[in-house]
Design a protein around this motif. Structure first.
Motif, PDB file in Angstrom:
ATOM      1  N   ASN A 223      13.880  58.214  27.448  1.00  0.00           N
ATOM      2  CA  ASN A 223      13.473  57.513  28.659  1.00  0.00           C
ATOM      3  C   ASN A 223      11.956  57.398  28.591  1.00  0.00           C
ATOM      4  O   ASN A 223      11.258  58.408  28.705  1.00  0.00           O
ATOM      5  N   PRO A 224      11.406  56.201  28.414  1.00  0.00           N
ATOM      6  CA  PRO A 224       9.962  56.103  28.191  1.00  0.00           C
ATOM      7  C   PRO A 224       9.105  56.179  29.447  1.00  0.00           C
ATOM      8  O   PRO A 224       7.897  56.066  29.355  1.00  0.00           O
ATOM      9  N   ASN A 225       9.730  56.383  30.630  1.00  0.00           N
ATOM     10  CA  ASN A 225       8.890  56.664  31.790  1.00  0.00           C
ATOM     11  C   ASN A 225       8.873  58.162  32.053  1.00  0.00           C
ATOM     12  O   ASN A 225       9.592  58.926  31.407  1.00  0.00           O
TER      13      ASN A 225
ATOM     14  N   ALA B 142       4.764  53.185  23.012  1.00  0.00           N
ATOM     15  CA  ALA B 142       4.101  54.312  22.358  1.00  0.00           C
ATOM     16  C   ALA B 142       4.886  55.601  22.562  1.00  0.00           C
ATOM     17  O   ALA B 142       5.048  56.402  21.633  1.00  0.00           O
ATOM     18  N   ALA B 143       5.405  55.820  23.776  1.00  0.00           N
ATOM     19  CA  ALA B 143       6.179  57.022  24.065  1.00  0.00           C
ATOM     20  C   ALA B 143       7.441  57.081  23.213  1.00  0.00           C
ATOM     21  O   ALA B 143       7.834  58.149  22.732  1.00  0.00           O
ATOM     22  N   VAL B 144       8.077  55.925  23.012  1.00  0.00           N
ATOM     23  CA  VAL B 144       9.282  55.862  22.191  1.00  0.00           C
ATOM     24  C   VAL B 144       8.979  56.282  20.756  1.00  0.00           C
ATOM     25  O   VAL B 144       9.681  57.119  20.164  1.00  0.00           O
ATOM     26  N   ILE B 145       7.923  55.713  20.183  1.00  0.00           N
ATOM     27  CA  ILE B 145       7.608  56.012  18.784  1.00  0.00           C
ATOM     28  C   ILE B 145       7.154  57.458  18.628  1.00  0.00           C
ATOM     29  O   ILE B 145       7.489  58.127  17.645  1.00  0.00           O
ATOM     30  N   GLU B 146       6.401  57.965  19.584  1.00  0.00           N
ATOM     31  CA  GLU B 146       5.954  59.358  19.511  1.00  0.00           C
ATOM     32  C   GLU B 146       7.138  60.316  19.579  1.00  0.00           C
ATOM     33  O   GLU B 146       7.185  61.312  18.855  1.00  0.00           O
TER      34      GLU B 146
END
Length: 313
Positions: A7-9, A55-59
């Motif tokens: 969940n990217p939020n 960015a959150a997804v890739i990290e």
């Protein structure tokens, strides 16, 4: 089989709800873990938010791939499918976006479908995704309810009635199936199907089903040309989560920005993953979420998370 939902939020309440929806359709041999970043966009409601989300997804994926027990598949639990192409570059296992999965299954379930989403400003991205996935003939309507994403954290809100109205209008206009255009709507699928009278597709469940099927088929992500490994390694920014799974703890580096220290893994371990139980109590080395969410008129603080990521396993 282990599937990591991202969940990217930064909403932990929504992440927990997404994980529950995923477990409802996962087989008994599938371990569902869900993570969200500690810092970044509180909700994905703009193009600017989408940059932080990607960015959150890739990290999260980069951190998980470096762990002792990487996931067998990844699901991006945001209807904009942020970072999907980049995620497929860095991972060899299946990577599925919930919008992509929902639209494909809706097109199998009926000839035509309608999408019911949150704010009207997200309709442009939904239209783009319809075109990207080749669904122009199948998708007959895109409707925005005007519900902010974080309002969906409150399961007792009036959101379900509003979504039902737009879904019923889409069905009256020729939609055989309704696609829910936000991961935060995942828990409403069964109720809305009964109310509207046509199949309602939740993208989280659809993506988990698709990802697990691909794993069983031995079908991963092609490494030819576009999705080949990127020529330069990804440099993590300020939203890097630390993901703890069944093995040793893993921290995504945040040293990409000058003067920013690398995230600490002290205090992490197998016990930091919550496997179907209550979240651990707030501790000295538990970072509070900087984004308190507001549901209706009452402010609520999401439950604590370990170090830099919430893990709902």
């Amino acid at each position: 089989m282990r599937i990591l939902l991202i969940n990217p939020n930064t909403s932990r309440a929504m992440t927990a709800k997404i994980a529950d929806a995923a477990r409802g359709v996962a087989g008994p041999d599938v371990l569902i873990e869900a993570v969200c970043p500690a810092n970044g966009a509180a909700a994905i409601e703009s193009h600017t938010d989408e940059i932080a989300a990607a960015a959150a997804v890739i990290e999260a994926i980069t951190a998980d791939l470096a762990s002792a027990d990487p996931a067998d598949a990844y699901v991006i639990a945001c209807f904009g499918d942020p970072g999907l192409d980049a995620a497929r570059e860095v991972a060899e296992v299946p990577v599925v976006g919930i919008a992509e999965a929902a639209m494909h299954l809706a097109a199998v379930s009926g000839r035509h479908f309608g999408v019911v989403t949150t704010l009207s400003r997200t309709l442009g991205r939904a239209h783009d995704l319809v075109a990207r996935y080749g669904m122009e003939r199948s998708c007959v309507s895109l409707a925005a309810t005007g519900i902010p994403v974080l309002d969906l954290e409150d399961t007792g809100s009036e959101a379900v009635s509003l979504i039902e109205r737009h879904g019923a209008e889409a069905a009256a206009g020729g939609a055989d199936v309704i696609v829910l255009g936000c991961a935060g709507m995942a828990d409403l699928c069964t109720e809305l199907t009964a109310r509207i009278g046509v199949p309602v597709v939740d993208g989280v469940a659809a993506a988990v089903g698709m990802a697990s099927g691909m794993v069983r088929m031995g079908l991963g992500t092609s490494k030819r040309d576009e999705y080949a490994k990127p020529p330069r390694a990804f440099v993590a920014g300020l939203h890097a989560p630390a993901v703890s799974g069944a093995g040793a703890p893993v921290a995504a580096g945040v040293a990409g920005a000058a003067g920013v220290p690398v995230a600490s893994t002290e205090g992490l371990g197998a016990g930091s993953a919550v496997r179907g139980g209550k979240l651990p109590p707030q501790g000295a080395d538990v970072a509070p979420n900087p984004h308190d969410t507001v549901v209706g008129s009452a402010a609520s603080t999401p439950p604590p998370q370990t170090a830099d990521a919430a893990v709902f396993a």
